[in-house]
Design a protein around this motif. Structure first.
Motif, short mmCIF file in Angstrom:
data_model
loop_
_atom_site.label_atom_id
_atom_site.label_comp_id
_atom_site.label_asym_id
_atom_site.label_seq_id
_atom_site.Cartn_x
_atom_site.Cartn_y
_atom_site.Cartn_z
N ALA A 124 -29.41 3.69 19.50
CA ALA A 124 -28.60 3.85 20.72
C ALA A 124 -29.37 4.58 21.82
O ALA A 124 -30.08 5.56 21.55
N GLY A 129 -28.24 6.44 24.24
CA GLY A 129 -27.77 7.80 24.53
C GLY A 129 -27.67 8.66 23.29
O GLY A 129 -26.86 9.58 23.24
N SER A 130 -28.51 8.41 22.33
CA SER A 130 -28.39 9.05 21.02
C SER A 130 -28.41 10.58 21.08
O SER A 130 -29.36 11.19 21.58
N ASN A 133 -28.72 12.28 18.48
CA ASN A 133 -29.74 12.68 17.49
C ASN A 133 -31.14 12.65 18.10
O ASN A 133 -32.00 13.43 17.71
N PRO A 170 -27.80 10.15 12.65
CA PRO A 170 -26.34 10.23 12.62
C PRO A 170 -25.79 9.76 11.28
O PRO A 170 -26.54 9.25 10.43
N ARG A 200 -19.75 7.22 7.08
CA ARG A 200 -19.99 8.15 5.96
C ARG A 200 -21.28 7.88 5.20
O ARG A 200 -21.44 8.28 4.05
N PRO A 233 -20.52 14.35 16.70
CA PRO A 233 -19.61 15.10 17.55
C PRO A 233 -18.56 15.86 16.74
O PRO A 233 -18.02 16.85 17.19
C1 FNR Z 1 -19.81 6.61 13.95
N1 FNR Z 1 -19.57 7.97 14.06
C2 FNR Z 1 -19.38 8.72 12.91
N2 FNR Z 1 -19.38 10.09 12.98
C3 FNR Z 1 -19.27 10.82 11.84
O1 FNR Z 1 -19.28 12.05 11.89
N3 FNR Z 1 -19.08 10.21 10.64
C4 FNR Z 1 -19.05 8.85 10.51
O2 FNR Z 1 -18.93 8.34 9.41
C5 FNR Z 1 -19.21 8.07 11.68
N4 FNR Z 1 -19.23 6.70 11.63
C6 FNR Z 1 -19.64 5.98 12.71
C7 FNR Z 1 -19.88 4.62 12.58
C8 FNR Z 1 -20.37 3.90 13.65
C9 FNR Z 1 -20.71 2.45 13.47
C10 FNR Z 1 -20.57 4.54 14.89
C11 FNR Z 1 -21.11 3.76 16.08
C12 FNR Z 1 -20.29 5.86 15.05
C13 FNR Z 1 -19.64 8.65 15.36
C14 FNR Z 1 -21.06 9.14 15.59
O3 FNR Z 1 -21.20 10.42 14.99
C15 FNR Z 1 -21.35 9.24 17.08
O4 FNR Z 1 -21.28 7.94 17.65
C16 FNR Z 1 -22.71 9.84 17.34
O5 FNR Z 1 -22.94 9.86 18.74
C17 FNR Z 1 -23.81 9.04 16.65
O6 FNR Z 1 -25.05 9.66 16.83
P1 FNR Z 1 -26.10 9.04 17.88
O7 FNR Z 1 -26.16 7.58 17.58
O8 FNR Z 1 -25.51 9.27 19.26
O9 FNR Z 1 -27.35 9.78 17.63
#
Ligand code: FNR
Length: 203
Positions: A14, A16-17, A19, A77, A81, A115
């Motif tokens: 992504a 805007g990650s 991470n 991320p 789960r 988040p």
């Molecule tokens: C998530 N997110 C998420 N968060 C979490 O704490 N546990 C989870 O199991 C999930 N599952 C999940 C699945 C999918 C397909 C997405 C797109 C998102 C939310 C996630 O933590 C959030 O989008 C973060 O911003 C992801 O990190 P990055 O990609 O921004 O680095």
């Protein structure tokens, strides 16, 4: 002072990650003897053993980058789960062809941000099983489950809250010390160097 080359993976694609932002903060706060290079995963095809006879350039580049690293850091991320698919695909590439597992004996660390309050803890738990199977030594403590607060992390990796900065600095110090310990234990002549090749023992 010895310098250690750390290859790091960002667990998703992504733009805007959060991470990726966390990785910038970690690099800023890390000890000076750690040098960081991102190991990209974006252009890897989906792994299949059909590629084993002739790895594509992206797969070879990934294995070369792991080989060139003294330690590996995963900043990822949690998706549903578990480990995001893009990262798991990269790990599968690095683990093959059979007998050439690039992660064997590489000191690794796992850290991730979300988040929510769970802070990637469930993903990290399953990730540890994967790294165990790959015979990659892992930093066990401190664990690092980061609840991402956009008011704390600047886009350039600045950390505006001293207790968060202090925790992340400590994490990177411990990670650097762990890399040094694992490399010392596997140096030629050390007893750890006498172990059989784990790749030859099981599938
Ligand atoms: C998530 N997110 C998420 N968060 C979490 O704490 N546990 C989870 O199991 C999930 N599952 C999940 C699945 C999918 C397909 C997405 C797109 C998102 C939310 C996630 O933590 C959030 O989008 C973060 O911003 C992801 O990190 P990055 O990609 O921004 O680095």
């Amino acid at each position: 002072m010895a310098t250690y080359k750390i290859g790091y993976f960002i667990g998703n694609l992504a733009s805007g990650s959060i991470n990726r932002t966390l990785s910038k903060a970690l690099i800023r706060l890390a000890p000076d003897d750690l040098e960081f290079t991102e190991i990209p995963i974006r252009d890897l095809p989906l792994y299949s053993y059909d590629y084993d006879a002739d790895f594509p350039p992206e797969g070879r580049a990934l294995k070369d980058a792991i080989a060139a690293s003294d330690g590996i850091l995963f900043v990822s991320p949690e998706y549903n789960r578990s480990i995001p698919g893009a990262l798991k695909n990269a790990i599968d590439w690095g683990s093959r062809p059979w007998g050439t597992n690039s992660f064997a004996r590489k000191p690794t660390g796992i850290i991730g941000a979300s988040p929510g309050g769970i802070g990637t803890a469930v993903m990290q738990s399953s990730f540890r099983s994967v790294l165990s199977f790959l015979d990659a030594p892992q930093l066990n403590a401190p664990e690092a489950y980061i609840k991402f607060n956009p008011e704390v992390f600047g886009a350039d990796g600045e950390v505006k809250d001293e207790s968060t900065a202090s925790f992340l600095r400590h994490y990177m110090e411990e990670y650097g010390a762990f890399v040094e310990r694992v490399l010392a234990a596997s140096a030629p002549g050390h007893i750890g160097d006498q172990q059989p090749d784990p790749n030859k023992l099981s599938r």
